[in-house]
Enzyme design. Structure first.
Site: not given
Ligand code: NAD
Length: 436
Positions: A35, A86, A124, A212, A260, A266, A269, A329
């Site tokens: 990458k 994550t 996230t 989400n 609450f 409505c 029912k 009611r």
């Molecule tokens: N994909 C989405 O549309 C989206 C939107 C909002 C939030 N998120 C959140 O953002 C975060 C990333 O999502 P994503 O879809 O981009 O994930 P992804 O899996 O596409 O990318 C994660 C990247 O992190 C790299 N990585 C892992 N460990 C690492 C380290 N120790 N050092 C450096 N790089 C490392 C991986 O090699 C990978 O390239 C997640 O928490 C996800 O929930 C994603």
């Protein structure tokens, strides 16, 4: 600004490219050397409309490059954004190992830095992760207390429209404990067209989950309404087209404030009727079917909160299904009072709308025929209620609730089913008097 972006997946590669476009000097970091090489060759590591063109521009201008070295990236930047994955574990638990490992690496790199560094978690994560996972990992890596600031900055872009979403998100959300860090992030996202929201770390972490969960609920809601339409012979697209035109009650903040359970003549029912009709057509609606049990759970939760006080004399403020009406009611407060009486509690109630209904007869028949046992528990004043009560149960955000809260004495245990709404109601701010 000099920015490093950890994790070059969907979020990281777009974030890095967009920040470079905004004029920042960006270095991307990933443990995946492929990458890193792709970014340096201006080749998108993910499929995303517009990313190839943007990478070609910013990599060509020398504003974005990538490396596998955390140390080098931290040395050359003032802010680190963590965008690592994550994922879910098999049991659904959030896997924050990559966040911890990234924190450890950034911490190690901070050993060699004298100037302060800001670490921003964009992945996230559940509330508490920043404090309980990221910060300890940073400190463990640094082997002490480095000059660093920490913030949470959840991402709201959607795959497929990431570039435009990055430029115009619903808001720029920053969770951190100090205004200096918030100001720094405001500057980082200066070019982003969105309201800037500064809140606590835990709130920022949780907002992403609330958003989400709601988005997922909306999809299932729309699909189940469509299934219901098919079952009862209505046009789903036309129904939802008209439904969406209502920006006052449907697509709005109405009904989205914590409080609450719902009730009244409505909602319960009509939900039951719709579920019955679709059942006859053998159409199952799991989300819509879960609503009434969820609502009943809220009533149960209220009863449990009162019983947990282990006190016997209960004063309830608000009996109708919401403030400002005398309609009893399917009021969840009636259900709560009945459950408390069933448990042997000595209950008194104040609700001036219900008292009025008893006098003028608007709801009189219902009260006399359906809940005569409850009607006899009505108090005529807040003061009388407080004299009786050891526990004060606030059922709605009414003037009576404001008066009762203002006049409650320290020995009164308050169970606020409005979750604070009664305290925040405008009437609480004026000097409350207890009518004699
Ligand atoms: N994909 C989405 O549309 C989206 C939107 C909002 C939030 N998120 C959140 O953002 C975060 C990333 O999502 P994503 O879809 O981009 O994930 P992804 O899996 O596409 O990318 C994660 C990247 O992190 C790299 N990585 C892992 N460990 C690492 C380290 N120790 N050092 C450096 N790089 C490392 C991986 O090699 C990978 O390239 C997640 O928490 C996800 O929930 C994603």
């Amino acid at each position: 600004m000099r920015v490093s972006v950890f994790g070059l997946g969907y979020v990281g590669s777009v974030t890095a490219a967009c920040l470079a476009k905004a004029g920042h000097a960006v270095v991307g970091v990933d443990i995946n050397a492929e990458k890193v090489a792709m970014i340096n060759a201006a080749t998108p590591p993910v499929v995303e409309p517009g990313l190839a063109e943007l990478l070609a521009t910013v990599v060509g201008m020398g504003r974005l490059r990538a490396t596998t070295s955390s140390e080098q990236a931290v040395a050359e930047s003032d802010v680190s954004l963590i965008c690592v994955g994550t994922p879910s574990r098999a049991n659904g638990q959030l896997d924050v190992d990559a966040v911890a490992r990234t924190g450890q690496r950034i911490g190690e790199a901070l050993r060699k830095r004298a100037e302060p560094h800001t670490v921003v978690l964009r992945s996230t994560v559940l509330p508490g992760t920043t404090e309980q996972c990221l910060v300890p990992a940073l400190l463990a890596g640094a082997g002490g207390r480095p000059a660093m600031r920490v913030a949470v900055n959840p991402e709201f872009m959607r795959e497929g429209s990431s570039l435009t979403d990055f430029a115009r998100p619903p808001f720029t959300l920053v969770g951190c404990g100090d205004s200096a860090t918030a100001s720094l992030l405001r500057l980082l996202y200066e070019g982003v067209e969105a309201p800037f929201v500064h809140t606590t770390i835990r709130t920022a972490e949780m907002v992403k989950y609330a958003a989400n969960a709601f988005h997922a609920l909306k999809v299932c809601f729309a699909n189940e309404v469509a299934d219901a339409c098919t079952a009862v012979g209505a046009d789903a697209h036309e129904v939802m087209r008209v439904f969406l035109m209502d920006r006052k009650l449907n697509v709005s903040e109405a009904y989205l404030h914590p409080g609450f359970a719902f009730g009244g003549s409505c909602l319960p029912k009509d939900l039951r009727a719709l579920l019955h009709a679709t059942r006859l057509a053998d159409v199952s609606l799991p989300v819509l079917s879960a609503i009434l049990p969820s609502n009943e759970r809220q009533v149960r939760r209220g009863v449990e909160a009162v019983l947990a006080t282990r006190r016997h004399r209960i004063g309830v403020v608000g009996l109708s299904f919401k403030a400002g009406t005398d309609d009893l009611r399917e009021s969840p407060m009636v259900a709560l009072v009945e459950a408390l009486i069933g448990k042997g509690c000595d209950v008194r109630i104040i609700d001036r709308n219900v008292a009025m209904a008893r006098l003028v007869g608007a709801n009189r028949r219902y009260i006399e025929e359906e809940i005569p046992h409850i009607a006899s528990l009505m108090c005529s004043s807040v003061e009388a209620l407080l004299v009786h009560a050891e526990v004060l149960v606030i059922g709605n955000a009414s003037d009576d609730a404001a008066l009762a809260l203002a006049a409650a004495r320290p020995e009164h245990v308050v169970v606020d089913l409005t979750r604070g709404a009664a305290r925040r109601a405008p009437s609480v701010t004026r000097t409350a008097r207890v009518p004699s």
